[in-house]
Design an enzyme around this catalytic site. Structure first.
Site: not given
Ligand code: GLA
Length: 373
Positions: A108-109, A134, A203, A205, A310, A338
């Site tokens: 994440n950020r 990431h 990550h 999906y 997340q 996540e």
């Molecule tokens: C994470 C982030 C999202 C996005 C995805 C990748 O889940 O929190 O904002 O960037 O990764 O697309």
């Protein structure tokens, strides 16, 4: 007579043990061809009596997870691409979804792509406006890991060099993917030779109806979290740990994902849906989340020792990406869970620490269990 009876009993026991051994997970390696830059890729298949998982050493990606529905019909329940080159291209394009990837050095950020450690400021690679996301553009998701078959799975290893994407310290990371019965387990271990920060996750999906089959808005979700970390417009945590009670973020009892996703709620608007870190209740290995897809009967249970998860409803998918079999993935085509430390922790001393020092060993485990109801 008793002697022969005993021998027969022993033979039966032995056959039973052999049977248990046969039910072991089979692990096979095959070539995944070459990346556009010429490097050879390996794909590992982990097959138990209940499920089959494919993992690639490029990006440490989980390529597929095949599990049965309530009628025993198998389907692949994770989004992705048909070919390793699809992941490579996505990693080098705008709007990378990070399908199935191992995320590091920091999941994440991190705000303004910088943080201070031991009084020194570190500048990181920006890849999300002013922020880093990431691990930066050349994060672990775009690295070629060294793979080795181990009992029930594969071990991936990567040395992230001192200064890579701006992070201090040579960080040695070992990730084990193992499958036993209906469980996929991910073990993360890391050591460093300088003080550093890290946040490792996967990550994937998930679409329990089978990837490419509509959206996850009808999935029933439970999250073992009574608080979450609200974000600002850049999706950076404000620092607040907000109770979920009385908000669309309350999944302590099961709700469908779509029930409140359109609610008039500032946080849902900022996230374009759910894209938030939930503060997991309790400590140690505990259940974090359960997803139930009424259509297929498939259930995913996530267990972890991490402090957060997340929950992301693939809000940035918009139908422009073609995935496996050429299927276009619309918004909300999948959900991500996540397991992680909180985003931007290096700039929030009040959050659980993500620091790792020389001589310490980072260890974390997450288990994805698939069943039916
Ligand atoms: C994470 C982030 C999202 C996005 C995805 C990748 O889940 O929190 O904002 O960037 O990764 O697309």
């Amino acid at each position: 007579m008793t002697y022969y009876k005993n021998v027969v009993v022993m033979l039966i026991l032995f056959a039973g043990m052999a049977g248990a051994l046969v039910a072991r997970t089979e692990v096979a390696e095959r070539s995944g061809g070459k990346l556009p830059d010429g490097r050879a890729v390996a794909i590992y298949t982990l097959k138990s009596d209940k499920m089959e998982v494919e993992v690639m050493n490029y990006g440490g990606d989980v390529l597929s997870i095949k599990v049965p529905d309530k009628n025993g019909k198998m389907a692949d329940v994770v989004l992705g691409f048909d070919d390793p080159s699809g992941y490579y291209e996505a990693n080098h394009a705008k709007g990378n979804p990070y399908f199935g990837a191992l995320i590091g050095r920091y999941g994440n950020r991190i705000a303004h792509a910088r943080f201070s450690l031991d009084g020194k400021e570190y500048a990181l690679a920006k890849n999300n406006g002013e922020n880093t996301l990431h691990g930066g553009p050349n994060g672990f998701h775009s690295q070629l890991w060294t793979g080795e078959i181990i009992p029930d799975g594969v071990q991936l290893k990567y040395l992230s060099k001192d200064g890579e994407e701006g992070y201090p310290g040579n960080l040695t990371v070992t990730v084990k993917y193992t499958v036993k019965g209906n469980e996929l387990k991910i073990d993360y271990v890391a050591t460093t030779d300088k003080d550093t920060v890290l946040n490792l996750t996967n990550h994937s999906y998930f679409n329990l109806s089978g990837q490419g089959n509509g959206t996850i808005l009808g999935d029933e979700l439970k999250l073992n979290a009574s608080r979450f970390t609200p974000v600002d417009a850049g999706l950076i945590p404000t620092g607040q740990l907000k109770p979920v009670a009385g908000t669309p973020f309350d999944f302590t009892k099961a709700h469908t994902v779509g029930e409140r996703i359109q609610a008039d709620d500032e946080q849902l608007k900022l996230g374009h849906g759910y894209d938030h870190n939930f503060v997991l209740d309790g400590k140690g290995m505990r259940e974090a989340a359960e997803v139930y897809d009424p259509a297929s009967g498939r259930v995913l249970t996530v267990t972890t020792d991490q402090p957060g998860v997340q929950f992301y409803t693939s809000n940035f998918l918009d139908g422009s990406l073609s995935g496996k079999g050429g299927v276009a993935y619309p918004r909300n085509a999948a959900l991500c869970l996540e397991t992680q430390y909180f985003p931007d922790s290096p700039n929030h001393p009040e959050f659980p620490t993500t620091e790792l020092k020389p001589g310490e060993k980072f260890h974390s485990t997450t288990i994805f269990r698939f069943s039916t109801r």
